[in-house]
Design a protein around this motif. Structure first.
Motif, PDB file in Angstrom:
ATOM      1  N   TYR A  28       0.828  -1.203   0.000  1.00  0.00           N
ATOM      2  CA  TYR A  28       0.000   0.000   0.000  1.00  0.00           C
ATOM      3  C   TYR A  28       0.865   1.258   0.000  1.00  0.00           C
ATOM      4  O   TYR A  28       0.615   2.190  -0.757  1.00  0.00           O
ATOM      5  N   SER A  29       1.901   1.274   0.842  1.00  0.00           N
ATOM      6  CA  SER A  29       2.773   2.460   0.888  1.00  0.00           C
ATOM      7  C   SER A  29       3.543   2.619  -0.421  1.00  0.00           C
ATOM      8  O   SER A  29       3.741   3.739  -0.893  1.00  0.00           O
ATOM      9  N   LEU A  30       3.957   1.528  -1.030  1.00  0.00           N
ATOM     10  CA  LEU A  30       4.638   1.585  -2.327  1.00  0.00           C
ATOM     11  C   LEU A  30       3.705   2.148  -3.392  1.00  0.00           C
ATOM     12  O   LEU A  30       4.109   2.985  -4.203  1.00  0.00           O
ATOM     13  N   GLN A  31       2.456   1.720  -3.369  1.00  0.00           N
ATOM     14  CA  GLN A  31       1.464   2.224  -4.319  1.00  0.00           C
ATOM     15  C   GLN A  31       1.217   3.715  -4.093  1.00  0.00           C
ATOM     16  O   GLN A  31       1.103   4.480  -5.051  1.00  0.00           O
ATOM     17  N   MET A  32       1.164   4.147  -2.857  1.00  0.00           N
ATOM     18  CA  MET A  32       0.955   5.563  -2.547  1.00  0.00           C
ATOM     19  C   MET A  32       2.145   6.403  -3.021  1.00  0.00           C
ATOM     20  O   MET A  32       1.967   7.501  -3.548  1.00  0.00           O
ATOM     21  N   ILE A  33       3.350   5.892  -2.843  1.00  0.00           N
ATOM     22  CA  ILE A  33       4.543   6.611  -3.304  1.00  0.00           C
ATOM     23  C   ILE A  33       4.512   6.753  -4.817  1.00  0.00           C
ATOM     24  O   ILE A  33       4.766   7.843  -5.345  1.00  0.00           O
ATOM     25  N   THR A  35       1.914   6.720  -6.788  1.00  0.00           N
ATOM     26  CA  THR A  35       0.831   7.644  -7.148  1.00  0.00           C
ATOM     27  C   THR A  35       1.269   9.090  -6.924  1.00  0.00           C
ATOM     28  O   THR A  35       1.011   9.962  -7.756  1.00  0.00           O
ATOM     29  N   THR A  36       1.958   9.349  -5.825  1.00  0.00           N
ATOM     30  CA  THR A  36       2.446  10.694  -5.534  1.00  0.00           C
ATOM     31  C   THR A  36       3.466  11.153  -6.573  1.00  0.00           C
ATOM     32  O   THR A  36       3.408  12.286  -7.059  1.00  0.00           O
ATOM     33  N   ILE A  37       4.383  10.275  -6.919  1.00  0.00           N
ATOM     34  CA  ILE A  37       5.398  10.606  -7.926  1.00  0.00           C
ATOM     35  C   ILE A  37       4.733  10.882  -9.265  1.00  0.00           C
ATOM     36  O   ILE A  37       5.072  11.850  -9.959  1.00  0.00           O
ATOM     37  N   GLU A  38       3.773  10.042  -9.636  1.00  0.00           N
ATOM     38  CA  GLU A  38       3.056  10.235 -10.902  1.00  0.00           C
ATOM     39  C   GLU A  38       2.294  11.565 -10.898  1.00  0.00           C
ATOM     40  O   GLU A  38       2.281  12.281 -11.901  1.00  0.00           O
ATOM     41  N   GLN A  39       1.688  11.903  -9.780  1.00  0.00           N
ATOM     42  CA  GLN A  39       0.968  13.174  -9.665  1.00  0.00           C
ATOM     43  C   GLN A  39       1.923  14.355  -9.819  1.00  0.00           C
ATOM     44  O   GLN A  39       1.590  15.348 -10.468  1.00  0.00           O
ATOM     45  N   ASN A  40       3.118  14.255  -9.230  1.00  0.00           N
ATOM     46  CA  ASN A  40       4.124  15.315  -9.380  1.00  0.00           C
ATOM     47  C   ASN A  40       4.532  15.486 -10.833  1.00  0.00           C
ATOM     48  O   ASN A  40       4.701  16.608 -11.314  1.00  0.00           O
TER      49      ASN A  40
END
Length: 171
Positions: A28-33, A35-40
């Motif tokens: 889950y934390s890997l997926q969140m990271i 997603t955050t990188i992709e959003q940036n």
């Protein structure tokens, strides 16, 4: 004897449950990271679009500098005059490595396992193909991996208004 077996069953079950929870939390934390990188990256794509489009309405010779940092999931950023034209991953890698120049009035971004996104400029532009390349083709990427840094690709760009539109080049 029976009490000892029951205790061991509870201990093993507790360890398995703990490992399962730990694995789920890690994924889950890997997926969140990711997603955050992709959003940036998408925010940087939007900023590149905005700055380029502003130059469309600017005076000849005006220029801006922009620093773009992409992660390994960004297969390519390019210009085209046909927003429905889509390149596959190997084509994009070849174009990036050969430093081919794209042109058109649509700025497109292709993200791994996602739908292509294109935005239309108010003028034509030219720009080299940008994006992630496999480690074996990028010395900087290999060095980053050895250091333990995440795979990223940095492009220092110069955006300049010329006679036919906006010229985006690597600095």
């Amino acid at each position: 004897m029976k009490g000892t077996v029951d205790v061991w069953i509870w201990i093993v079950a507790g360890i398995i449950a703990g490992l399962l929870i730990l694995t789920l939390a890690y994924s889950y934390s890997l997926q969140m990271i990711n997603t955050t990188i992709e959003q940036n990256v998408l925010e940087q794509y939007d900023e590149l679009y905005t700055q380029t489009n502003e130059l469309c309405w600017s005076y000849l010779g005006n220029q801006k500098e922009y620093n773009l940092i992409l992660n390994k999931n960004i297969l390519g950023i390019y210009l085209t005059s046909n927003q429905y034209l889509e390149y596959n991953g190997s084509q994009l890698i070849d174009y990036i490595l050969e430093e081919n120049v794209s042109s058109g009035n649509f700025l497109c971004i292709k993200i791994k396992n996602k739908k292509i996104i294109c935005k239309q400029f108010d003028c034509n532009a030219t720009m080299p193909f940008l994006g992630a390349v496999p480690i074996e083709f990028s010395l900087k990427s290999l060095i980053n991996q050895i250091k333990g840094n995440p795979e990223s690709f940095e492009y220092n760009l110069v955006l300049k208004r010329d006679k036919v539109g906006v010229n985006i080049s690597k600095r």
